[in-house]
Design a protein around this motif. Structure first.
Motif, PDB file in Angstrom:
ATOM      1  N   GLU A 363       0.828  -1.211   0.000  1.00  0.00           N
ATOM      2  CA  GLU A 363       0.000   0.000   0.000  1.00  0.00           C
ATOM      3  C   GLU A 363       0.868   1.270   0.000  1.00  0.00           C
ATOM      4  N   LEU A 364       1.984   1.226   0.731  1.00  0.00           N
ATOM      5  CA  LEU A 364       2.875   2.391   0.718  1.00  0.00           C
ATOM      6  C   LEU A 364       3.483   2.562  -0.676  1.00  0.00           C
ATOM      7  N   ALA A 365       3.952   1.451  -1.263  1.00  0.00           N
ATOM      8  CA  ALA A 365       4.558   1.531  -2.605  1.00  0.00           C
ATOM      9  C   ALA A 365       3.542   2.080  -3.598  1.00  0.00           C
ATOM     10  N   ALA A 366       2.305   1.608  -3.515  1.00  0.00           N
ATOM     11  CA  ALA A 366       1.278   2.064  -4.466  1.00  0.00           C
ATOM     12  C   ALA A 366       1.028   3.568  -4.297  1.00  0.00           C
ATOM     13  N   SER A 367       0.931   4.027  -3.057  1.00  0.00           N
ATOM     14  CA  SER A 367       0.684   5.457  -2.833  1.00  0.00           C
ATOM     15  C   SER A 367       1.838   6.298  -3.370  1.00  0.00           C
ATOM     16  N   LEU A 368       3.064   5.852  -3.128  1.00  0.00           N
ATOM     17  CA  LEU A 368       4.221   6.614  -3.613  1.00  0.00           C
ATOM     18  C   LEU A 368       4.220   6.673  -5.138  1.00  0.00           C
ATOM     19  N   LEU A 369       3.961   5.539  -5.773  1.00  0.00           N
ATOM     20  CA  LEU A 369       3.975   5.505  -7.239  1.00  0.00           C
ATOM     21  C   LEU A 369       2.842   6.342  -7.826  1.00  0.00           C
ATOM     22  N   ARG A 370       1.734   6.409  -7.124  1.00  0.00           N
ATOM     23  CA  ARG A 370       0.565   7.144  -7.625  1.00  0.00           C
ATOM     24  C   ARG A 370       0.609   8.625  -7.241  1.00  0.00           C
ATOM     25  N   GLY A 371       1.650   9.003  -6.496  1.00  0.00           N
ATOM     26  CA  GLY A 371       1.780  10.406  -6.109  1.00  0.00           C
ATOM     27  C   GLY A 371       0.781  10.823  -5.052  1.00  0.00           C
ATOM     28  N   GLU A 372       0.302   9.865  -4.284  1.00  0.00           N
ATOM     29  CA  GLU A 372      -0.657  10.182  -3.216  1.00  0.00           C
ATOM     30  C   GLU A 372       0.097  10.565  -1.945  1.00  0.00           C
ATOM     31  N   PRO A 373      -0.562  11.312  -1.042  1.00  0.00           N
ATOM     32  CA  PRO A 373       0.145  11.722   0.174  1.00  0.00           C
ATOM     33  C   PRO A 373       0.484  10.523   1.060  1.00  0.00           C
ATOM     34  N   VAL A 374       1.688  10.532   1.598  1.00  0.00           N
ATOM     35  CA  VAL A 374       2.113   9.483   2.547  1.00  0.00           C
ATOM     36  C   VAL A 374       2.794  10.182   3.719  1.00  0.00           C
ATOM     37  N   ASP A 375       2.987   9.448   4.803  1.00  0.00           N
ATOM     38  CA  ASP A 375       3.708   9.995   5.959  1.00  0.00           C
ATOM     39  C   ASP A 375       5.158  10.269   5.512  1.00  0.00           C
ATOM     40  N   PRO A 376       5.559  11.569   5.470  1.00  0.00           N
ATOM     41  CA  PRO A 376       6.884  11.877   4.929  1.00  0.00           C
ATOM     42  C   PRO A 376       8.024  11.253   5.735  1.00  0.00           C
ATOM     43  N   GLN A 377       7.819  11.137   7.057  1.00  0.00           N
ATOM     44  CA  GLN A 377       8.872  10.552   7.894  1.00  0.00           C
ATOM     45  C   GLN A 377       9.066   9.063   7.547  1.00  0.00           C
ATOM     46  N   LEU A 378       7.925   8.412   7.260  1.00  0.00           N
ATOM     47  CA  LEU A 378       7.988   6.989   6.921  1.00  0.00           C
ATOM     48  C   LEU A 378       8.661   6.784   5.567  1.00  0.00           C
ATOM     49  N   SER A 379       8.272   7.590   4.584  1.00  0.00           N
ATOM     50  CA  SER A 379       8.871   7.377   3.259  1.00  0.00           C
ATOM     51  C   SER A 379      10.351   7.730   3.277  1.00  0.00           C
ATOM     52  N   LEU A 380      10.738   8.694   4.121  1.00  0.00           N
ATOM     53  CA  LEU A 380      12.165   9.035   4.233  1.00  0.00           C
ATOM     54  C   LEU A 380      12.940   7.867   4.865  1.00  0.00           C
ATOM     55  N   ALA A 381      12.348   7.294   5.915  1.00  0.00           N
ATOM     56  CA  ALA A 381      13.032   6.207   6.626  1.00  0.00           C
ATOM     57  C   ALA A 381      13.222   4.986   5.728  1.00  0.00           C
ATOM     58  N   LEU A 382      12.355   4.830   4.730  1.00  0.00           N
ATOM     59  CA  LEU A 382      12.426   3.648   3.874  1.00  0.00           C
ATOM     60  C   LEU A 382      13.056   3.960   2.516  1.00  0.00           C
ATOM     61  N   SER A 383      13.363   5.222   2.290  1.00  0.00           N
ATOM     62  CA  SER A 383      13.836   5.627   0.963  1.00  0.00           C
ATOM     63  C   SER A 383      15.151   4.928   0.602  1.00  0.00           C
ATOM     64  N   PRO A 384      15.243   4.362  -0.599  1.00  0.00           N
ATOM     65  CA  PRO A 384      16.500   3.744  -1.033  1.00  0.00           C
ATOM     66  C   PRO A 384      17.652   4.733  -1.048  1.00  0.00           C
ATOM     67  N   ALA A 385      17.340   6.032  -1.170  1.00  0.00           N
ATOM     68  CA  ALA A 385      18.402   7.051  -1.257  1.00  0.00           C
ATOM     69  C   ALA A 385      19.314   7.030  -0.040  1.00  0.00           C
ATOM     70  N   ARG A 386      18.858   6.449   1.079  1.00  0.00           N
ATOM     71  CA  ARG A 386      19.728   6.416   2.264  1.00  0.00           C
ATOM     72  C   ARG A 386      20.951   5.525   2.032  1.00  0.00           C
ATOM     73  N   PHE A 387      20.910   4.709   0.992  1.00  0.00           N
ATOM     74  CA  PHE A 387      22.061   3.847   0.688  1.00  0.00           C
ATOM     75  C   PHE A 387      22.815   4.335  -0.544  1.00  0.00           C
ATOM     76  N   ARG A 388      22.587   5.597  -0.908  1.00  0.00           N
ATOM     77  CA  ARG A 388      23.274   6.099  -2.094  1.00  0.00           C
ATOM     78  C   ARG A 388      24.773   6.099  -1.837  1.00  0.00           C
ATOM     79  N   SER A 389      25.499   5.624  -2.821  1.00  0.00           N
ATOM     80  CA  SER A 389      26.934   5.478  -2.635  1.00  0.00           C
ATOM     81  C   SER A 389      27.601   6.847  -2.443  1.00  0.00           C
TER      82      SER A 389
END
Ligand SMILES: Cc1cc2nc3c(=O)[nH]c(=O)nc-3n(C[C@H](O)[C@H](O)[C@H](O)COP(=O)(O)OP(=O)(O)OC[C@H]3O[C@@H](n4cnc5c(N)ncnc54)[C@H](O)[C@@H]3O)c2cc1C
Length: 393
Positions: A363-389
């Motif tokens: 459900e989180l992935a679907a909301s992000l892909l659809r551009g729907e509002p999500v808890d910004p703290q949650l999407s930040l905590a799970l963002s792949p960008a945290r592992f950017r080289s």
């Protein structure tokens, strides 16, 4: 899926991988109204890799904050599933008994569970003995019962996600291995040469996500972001004295858990499903749906079982298997867009919590892909960008 030429098709989102992660994303996208979703699974059937080899325990307490949020949401969904998922609960709240050392009044993660809204009951030795008479606790261990956690009916969960996704228009292709992602992850090329173009490629390929993402040009520090490890489970011989509705018992200090086996589909009815939480890195050649078991680890598991469940001592397990857990460097999943490859959306690194967080992940992935509002703290905590080289940064 729109046909462009014999070997070329178009989709809105192409999902690589039909484990619980890919299925949950397909289900959530379609029920939210996204059309033209195609899911590709390399095996002949969906959910036959890690998703067929788990202990099926839903735990909320412990683990990273983002995982706890997703697990809590999933517990609600599975406890009262919508009709397009199942007609009866998919979570049996048999309870999880957690053990930890007694030197502190209450470990931090138990306080945290209470604060975040979990029901938690402290158990004295007599109550523990009544609830789990076969479990032999360490002398200094204290116990807590989390009565709303428990066992997921995984076969019904994955069937419900698949049927629900299909009914809402997702095209599911099995025996359809993906060879590579197209440039900018604008679709995929299958091993048989077919090409599916898409606005987004959602990578839910479990232990194989890293190699597909790297080949497509992702700059994530993938060895840290996604690491394939092996864990063993075993089932002890049937014993009519075991209460099939009894709780999961999990000793946090000795890293051992046991839960009653309830049906033949669950292993072999009437015994204990046991695990001593082994986590070994897997060699590349062993990363497959059914990785080989390690006899040394299985012997250790039998010793641990004999210690915690003395009635099983001297009785070899009736079934044992290993499965792959793909762990991220900080223990939380990767859910979100790749910071550098435009069309690439990661749903990977579900580690040991892929079942507990299943529907909420989709459900989180679907909301992000659809551009729907999500808890910004949650999407930040799970963002792949945290592992950017660091090199790219
Ligand atoms: C022993 C063990 C015990 C566990 N116990 C629990 C538990 O009690 N509770 C819990 O919450 N979690 C548990 N887990 C974790 C849980 O099983 C996983 O987190 C979850 O199954 C991961 O799902 P997934 O869809 O990401 O991966 P997978 O189930 O591995 O799915 C990935 C899919 O992608 C497919 N694929 C790969 N490459 C390609 C390609 N090139 N083209 C097409 N398809 C491809 C694969 O065939 C596979 O079907 C356990 C795991 C193990 C191993």
């Amino acid at each position: 899926m729109e046909r462009v030429g014999t070997n070329r098709k178009e989709a809105s989102v192409v999902i690589v991988g039909g484990g619980v992660a890919g299925l949950a994303c397909a289900w959530a996208l379609a029920r939210a109204g996204t059309r033209g979703v195609v899911l590709l699974e390399s095996e002949a059937h969906t959910a036959r890799a890690s998703s067929a080899r788990s202990a099926a325990i839903l735990r909320v307490a412990g683990g990273p904050w983002s995982t706890r949020v997703l697990a809590r949401r999933t517990a609600q969904r599975l406890g009262a599933p919508p009709p397009d998922l199942a007609t009866a609960p998919l979570l049996e709240a048999c309870g999880v008994v957690l053990l930890d050392d007694a030197d502190t009044p209450e470990p931090g993660w138990i306080e945290e569970a209470r604060r975040e809204g979990s029901r938690v009951e402290s158990l004295d030795r007599a109550q523990l003995a009544t609830l789990a008479p076969w479990f032999h606790p360490r002398p200094d261990a204290r116990a807590w019962l989390l009565p709303d956690e428990g066992r997921i009916d995984v076969p019904r969960l994955v069937a419900g996600l698949l049927d629900g996704a299909r009914a809402a228009g997702v095209e599911v292709l099995t025996a359809a291995p993906v060879d590579a992602l197209l440039p900018d992850a604008r679709g995929v090329r299958l091993v048989d040469g077919r090409v599916i173009e898409a606005r987004h490629t959602l990578l839910a390929a479990g232990a194989h996500a890293a190699e597909l993402g790297r080949a497509c040009g992702s700059h994530l520090a993938l060895p840290r972001a996604l690491r394939a490890t092996r864990r063993h489970l075993a089932v002890t011989p049937p014993d009519t004295r075991i209460d099939p509705a009894g709780p999961v018992v999990w000793d946090e200090r000795s890293d051992f858990y046991a839960r009653p086996v309830v049906s033949p589909a669950d292993g072999a009815a009437g015994g204990w499903l046991v695990c001593d939480c082994d986590t070994d890195d897997l060699r590349n050649e062993d990363v497959r749906p059914d990785p080989p078991t390690d006899p040394t680890r299985l012997a250790e598991l039998e010793r641990a079982s004999a210690l915690h469940l003395p009635d099983t001592a001297g009785t070899p397990s009736v079934r044992a298997w290993a499965g792959v857990r793909t762990l991220s460097g900080d223990g939380a999943s990767l859910i979100g867009l790749d910071p550098d490859v435009d069309g690439l959306f990661w749903v990977a690194g579900l580690g040991g919590h892929g079942m507990s967080t299943s529907t909420a992940t989709g459900e989180l992935a679907a909301s992000l892909l659809r551009g729907e509002p999500v808890d910004p703290q949650l999407s930040l905590a799970l963002s792949p960008a945290r592992f950017r080289s660091a090199v790219v940064r």
